[in-house]
Design an enzyme around this catalytic site. Structure first.
Site, short mmCIF file in Angstrom:
data_model
loop_
_atom_site.label_atom_id
_atom_site.label_comp_id
_atom_site.label_asym_id
_atom_site.label_seq_id
_atom_site.Cartn_x
_atom_site.Cartn_y
_atom_site.Cartn_z
N HIS A 63 1.11 -1.27 0.14
CA HIS A 63 0.52 0.30 -0.10
C HIS A 63 1.09 0.97 -0.27
O HIS A 63 0.52 2.23 -0.13
CB HIS A 63 -1.48 0.10 0.96
CG HIS A 63 -1.89 -0.84 1.80
ND1 HIS A 63 -2.91 -1.30 0.90
CD2 HIS A 63 -2.02 -2.06 2.36
CE1 HIS A 63 -3.05 -2.22 1.23
NE2 HIS A 63 -2.82 -3.45 2.04
N HIS A 93 5.52 6.68 7.14
CA HIS A 93 5.21 6.52 5.50
C HIS A 93 4.69 7.19 4.39
O HIS A 93 4.60 8.03 5.13
CB HIS A 93 3.62 5.41 5.14
CG HIS A 93 2.85 5.87 5.58
ND1 HIS A 93 3.45 5.52 7.55
CD2 HIS A 93 1.73 5.93 5.44
CE1 HIS A 93 1.32 5.79 7.39
NE2 HIS A 93 0.64 6.25 6.15
N HIS A 95 1.89 8.60 1.04
CA HIS A 95 1.37 8.64 0.01
C HIS A 95 2.00 10.32 -0.63
O HIS A 95 1.91 10.93 -0.97
CB HIS A 95 -0.14 9.22 0.55
CG HIS A 95 -0.05 8.55 1.33
ND1 HIS A 95 -1.29 7.53 1.81
CD2 HIS A 95 0.22 8.84 3.01
CE1 HIS A 95 -1.58 6.89 3.22
NE2 HIS A 95 -0.92 7.45 4.17
N GLU A 105 -3.17 13.54 0.88
CA GLU A 105 -3.90 13.01 1.46
C GLU A 105 -4.87 14.03 1.53
O GLU A 105 -6.04 14.97 1.59
CB GLU A 105 -4.35 12.06 2.32
CG GLU A 105 -3.45 11.12 1.81
CD GLU A 105 -4.04 9.71 2.64
OE1 GLU A 105 -3.43 9.13 3.82
OE2 GLU A 105 -3.84 8.39 2.06
N HIS A 118 3.70 10.21 6.58
CA HIS A 118 3.05 10.63 8.01
C HIS A 118 3.99 9.34 8.62
O HIS A 118 4.05 8.55 8.24
CB HIS A 118 1.44 9.73 7.53
CG HIS A 118 0.67 10.81 6.68
ND1 HIS A 118 0.16 10.05 6.17
CD2 HIS A 118 0.32 11.26 6.96
CE1 HIS A 118 -0.76 10.20 5.77
NE2 HIS A 118 -0.44 11.94 6.29
N THR A 197 -6.28 6.77 7.28
CA THR A 197 -6.88 7.39 6.33
C THR A 197 -6.77 5.86 5.36
O THR A 197 -7.24 5.92 3.96
CB THR A 197 -5.73 7.81 5.48
OG1 THR A 197 -4.40 7.53 5.24
CG2 THR A 197 -5.84 9.31 5.83
C1 LIG Z 1 -2.02 -0.32 4.74
C2 LIG Z 1 -1.93 0.22 6.23
N1 LIG Z 1 -2.14 1.13 7.01
C3 LIG Z 1 -2.73 1.34 8.74
C4 LIG Z 1 -2.14 0.05 9.32
N2 LIG Z 1 -2.09 0.60 11.08
C5 LIG Z 1 -3.66 1.11 10.71
C6 LIG Z 1 -3.82 -0.55 11.92
O1 LIG Z 1 -3.48 -1.20 12.42
C7 LIG Z 1 -3.24 -2.58 13.51
S1 LIG Z 1 -1.15 2.25 11.44
O2 LIG Z 1 -1.57 3.07 12.33
O3 LIG Z 1 -0.15 1.98 10.89
C8 LIG Z 1 -1.72 2.92 9.92
S2 LIG Z 1 -1.42 4.98 10.35
C9 LIG Z 1 -2.00 4.79 8.89
S3 LIG Z 1 -2.25 6.91 7.90
N3 LIG Z 1 -2.14 6.99 6.90
O4 LIG Z 1 -3.43 7.27 8.35
O5 LIG Z 1 -1.37 7.80 8.82
C10 LIG Z 1 -2.27 4.04 7.81
C11 LIG Z 1 -2.22 2.82 8.72
ZN LIG Z 2 -0.71 7.14 6.05
#
Ligand SMILES: CCN[C@H]1CN(CCOC)S(=O)(=O)c2sc(S(N)(=O)=O)cc21
Ligand SMILES: [Zn+2]
Length: 259
Positions: A63, A93, A95, A105, A118, A197
């Site tokens: 992703h 990471h 986007h 985003e 992020h 997100t």
């Molecule tokens: C691809 C999967 N992304 C998520 C994986 N995780 C969440 C679930 O985990 C138990 S996480 O907390 O590492 C985050 S933060 C994040 S964003 N774009 O809002 O910063 C997305 C995700």
């Molecule tokens: Zn993110």
């Protein structure tokens, strides 16, 4: 069954089918309208302290590209800003878009940036990241916009690892990277209550979006686009446009740490 992604058949418009909270009251990202944000003099400056020795590895998770940190101590953490307590850095990471005119985003008065970083932190009032991830005050994510400019030498170290993690599931050790080298000089920010997100779209994120972008060259942005959503051996599917569009504000207030 196909897992979620960013294509018409599994993308943001379809996520609600498996993740009904997609239509929730505090979804992210949002369009930030500076003129409608409320300056809050009570907001403290962000206190971010990162220890490069906590940097573990860099991963293509299918992703995004993600750098993961050891979070068994408080040595890489966020305090102050809009949050109370101490949140540990878990990962960062990005986007990005298929071209330099889109990819972020969050948007600012409708403006899309080419990418968004992020930095994901979890509240140490909970025993672990996975326990915190679904709690209303569980996560604090610092967002940093990338704009096109001169080559960013601090990004270069990350980009050099991309050739070894081109496809989904690839990961390689990545040591001694200091994420603070990816922060803008000025840490003025907007903050609001939001969500992940990506699925599972948990409404567990205090968003902290920096006003000042960092730069990346167009060539550096092109390097992000050499990554693949697809696994080794599958038809190559370029990892681009891995962003969710802005979601309804639903009465939320966006606060500014600056006038
Ligand atoms: C691809 C999967 N992304 C998520 C994986 N995780 C969440 C679930 O985990 C138990 S996480 O907390 O590492 C985050 S933060 C994040 S964003 N774009 O809002 O910063 C997305 C995700
Ligand atoms: Zn993110």
């Amino acid at each position: 069954t196909m897992s979620w992604g960013y294509k018409p058949n599994n993308g943001p418009q379809k996520w609600v089918e498996n993740f009904p909270i997609a239509d929730g009251v505090r979804q992210s990202p949002i369009d930030i309208v500076p003129g409608q944000a409320s300056y809050d003099a009570g907001l403290k400056p962000l206190d971010l302290k990162y220890d490069p020795s906590t940097c573990l590895d860099i991963l293509n998770n299918g992703h995004s590209v993600q750098v993961t940190f050891a979070d068994d101590t408080d040595s890489s953490r966020l305090t102050d800003g809009p949050i109370s307590g101490l949140y540990r850095l878990k990962q960062f990471h990005f986007h990005w878009g298929a071209s330099d005119d889109k990819g972020s985003e969050h948007t600012v008065a409708g403006t899309k940036y080419p990418a968004e970083l992020h930095l994901v932190h979890w509240n140490t009032k909970y025993a672990s990241f996975s326990e915190a991830a679904s709690k209303p005050d569980g996560l604090a994510v610092v967002g940093v916009f990338l704009k096109i400019g001169g080559e960013n030498p601090n990004l270069q170290k990350l980009l050099k690892a991309f050739d070894t993690i081109k496809s989904k599931g690839k990961q390689t050790s990545f040591a001694n990277f200091d994420p603070s080298t990816l922060l803008p000089g000025c840490l003025d920010y907007w903050t609001y209550d939001g969500s992940l997100t990506t699925p599972p779209l948990y409404e567990s994120v205090t968003w902290i979006v920096c006003k000042e972008p960092i730069t990346a060259s167009s060539a550096q942005m092109a390097k992000f686009r050499t990554l693949l959503f697809s696994a080794d051996g599958a038809a190559p599917d370029c990892m681009v446009n891995n962003y969710r569009p802005p979601q309804p504000l639903k009465g939320r207030t966006v606060r500014a740490s600056f006038k």
